[in-house]
Design an enzyme around this catalytic site. Sequence first.
Site, mmCIF file in Angstrom:
data_model
loop_
_atom_site.group_PDB
_atom_site.id
_atom_site.type_symbol
_atom_site.label_atom_id
_atom_site.label_comp_id
_atom_site.label_asym_id
_atom_site.label_seq_id
_atom_site.Cartn_x
_atom_site.Cartn_y
_atom_site.Cartn_z
ATOM 1 N N TYR A 202 35.710 32.129 32.815
ATOM 2 C CA TYR A 202 36.608 32.860 33.176
ATOM 3 C C TYR A 202 38.087 32.531 32.954
ATOM 4 C CZ TYR A 202 39.416 35.172 36.973
ATOM 5 O OH TYR A 202 40.754 35.727 37.571
ATOM 6 N N ARG A 292 37.643 56.900 23.100
ATOM 7 C CA ARG A 292 38.332 58.070 23.466
ATOM 8 C C ARG A 292 39.567 57.881 23.009
ATOM 9 N NH1 ARG A 292 37.768 54.911 28.270
ATOM 10 N NH2 ARG A 292 39.603 54.159 28.922
HETATM 11 C C1 MV4 Z 1 37.800 38.743 32.205
HETATM 12 C C2 MV4 Z 1 38.551 38.332 32.844
HETATM 13 C C3 MV4 Z 1 38.876 36.834 32.869
HETATM 14 N N1 MV4 Z 1 38.106 35.903 32.055
HETATM 15 N N2 MV4 Z 1 36.834 38.130 31.256
HETATM 16 C C4 MV4 Z 1 38.723 43.268 33.654
HETATM 17 C C5 MV4 Z 1 38.175 44.617 33.231
HETATM 18 C C6 MV4 Z 1 37.260 44.078 31.910
HETATM 19 N N3 MV4 Z 1 37.694 45.166 30.994
HETATM 20 C C7 MV4 Z 1 37.560 42.762 31.785
HETATM 21 N N4 MV4 Z 1 38.499 42.052 32.613
HETATM 22 C C8 MV4 Z 1 38.477 40.990 33.035
HETATM 23 N N5 MV4 Z 1 37.815 39.889 32.122
HETATM 24 C C9 MV4 Z 1 37.069 37.018 31.459
HETATM 25 N N6 MV4 Z 1 36.157 36.222 30.846
HETATM 26 C C10 MV4 Z 1 39.771 39.026 33.643
HETATM 27 C C11 MV4 Z 1 39.686 40.325 33.684
HETATM 28 C C12 MV4 Z 1 40.392 41.018 34.427
HETATM 29 C C13 MV4 Z 1 41.487 41.931 33.954
HETATM 30 C C14 MV4 Z 1 41.306 42.194 32.334
HETATM 31 C C15 MV4 Z 1 42.182 43.036 32.124
HETATM 32 C C16 MV4 Z 1 43.378 43.744 32.713
HETATM 33 C C17 MV4 Z 1 43.329 43.363 34.065
HETATM 34 C C18 MV4 Z 1 42.346 42.483 34.669
HETATM 35 C C19 MV4 Z 1 42.539 42.340 36.104
HETATM 36 C C20 MV4 Z 1 41.259 41.490 36.705
HETATM 37 C C21 MV4 Z 1 40.494 40.712 35.746
#
Ligand code: MV4
Length: 452
Positions: A202, A292
């Site tokens: 994470y 898209r």
């Molecule tokens: C994550 C992350 C942190 N670490 N993966 C949220 C949607 C999905 N497309 C991927 N996301 C995330 N993946 C890892 N390994 C945090 C998010 C995330 C996030 C990503 C992009 C935009 C907003 C977000 C809000 C919360 C968490």
Amino acid sequence: MFKKVLIANRGEIALRVIRACKELDIETVAVYSEADRECLHVRFAADDVCVGRPPARDSYLNIPRIIAAAEITGADAIHPGYGFLAENAEFANTVRASNIAFIGPTAEQIGQMGDKAAARKLAQKLKVPTVPGSPGPVESMEEGLKVAQKLGFPVIIKAAAGGGGKGMRVAPDTEQFAQAFGLAKQEALAAFGSDEVYIEKYLSRPRHIEIQIMGDMHGKLMHLCERDCSVQRRHQKLIEEAPSPAVDVTLREDIGDAAVRLAQAIGYVGAGTVEFLLDEDGSFYFMEMNTRIQVEHPVTEMCTNFDLVKEQIRVAAGEPLSFVMNGHRLRGHAIECRVNAEDPARNFQPSPGTITAYHPPGGPGVRVDTHIYAGYTVPPYYDSLLAKVIVHGNTRAEALARMRQALDSFIIEGVTTTIPFLGRVLRHPDFIAGTVDTMFLEREPQLLKNPA
Ligand code: MV4
């Protein structure tokens, strides 16, 4: 070139596609639900067909009705817009099986990128960086815990069939892993009908950076710069900009090249977006690919001078890309604000109703993509996007000033909108400095409240 395009969508994107068709001298067909008789896409299209009751599953998601509408009106192509059926492989397949062109990638390409664990595997094979994690789907809690302990906590558990944040859980430590794993699986099964999950390390404060790509049927594929969509809430983007204040020329080349490699590997045709997380140390990691046109495509159009929707139609008809730019020839800076009929002070609760007064902003470098007008009633059935305000400036500072001015002079009465909230974000020192990450609004809850 196509003679007649059916637009399988509503709202501002339906108007955007109709505009592109008219410029290309193509006839248009609107489809609409019983709640949308008074919508402008119905008025602006040459032909229109009512496809069902207001709930989307009875109308905009009803595949047989939409195909029938195309057949009755003699449309030779369908543009799906975004949302609804845009990333539905079965729809793309049915359209083509009915001898109608689908303005978008193949059903196979939609399917390949719809499986997030498979897309991640493909990225790894191509040496596109991914966040350290499980090599593939994780079968059991025990296997998951082993992976997590090896990666080090915190970890994130993601649905293989997911995307956009659904079926995603963070596990801060060993003690809370089992619960997070179970909940992620449960949520994934409920939302996507599959409980397959994978695990990643994470990242605590990533930025959301996405690359716009476009490919044709002749093997040409290019990227059109990144967009920074870090200002989000519950996976709903609120503000997007291009170029990103966190990306320099070298990083742009590296991320752009990674995006192009991935799309090229599946022979991608049409407009697509490759999403990355950008870590504080400048490392970037592939997240997922959206097959898209996206809501935020106008910021790319403003700083590349490239009409993405017209180009989508052209390449679907077999024409070659009109030129290849790969992130070069950028001009100035563009910002988009999404104006929603929602109340930020009440957890962004939707605020449908009748627009009693309306006056949009204007002037140099200001674009408003919207379907609303004075007297229009926002129905409760669909998403609450009212308008997108997009500004362009020679510098980011100029674009920012322009956006503040534009929002301050945007009159929408009768429904609660996110305009005052957006104005506060644009005046926040971190946004002005260009340093916000995806956790920004979590840290600044006072931005949600109207000052007394
Ligand atoms: C994550 C992350 C942190 N670490 N993966 C949220 C949607 C999905 N497309 C991927 N996301 C995330 N993946 C890892 N390994 C945090 C998010 C995330 C996030 C990503 C992009 C935009 C907003 C977000 C809000 C919360 C968490």
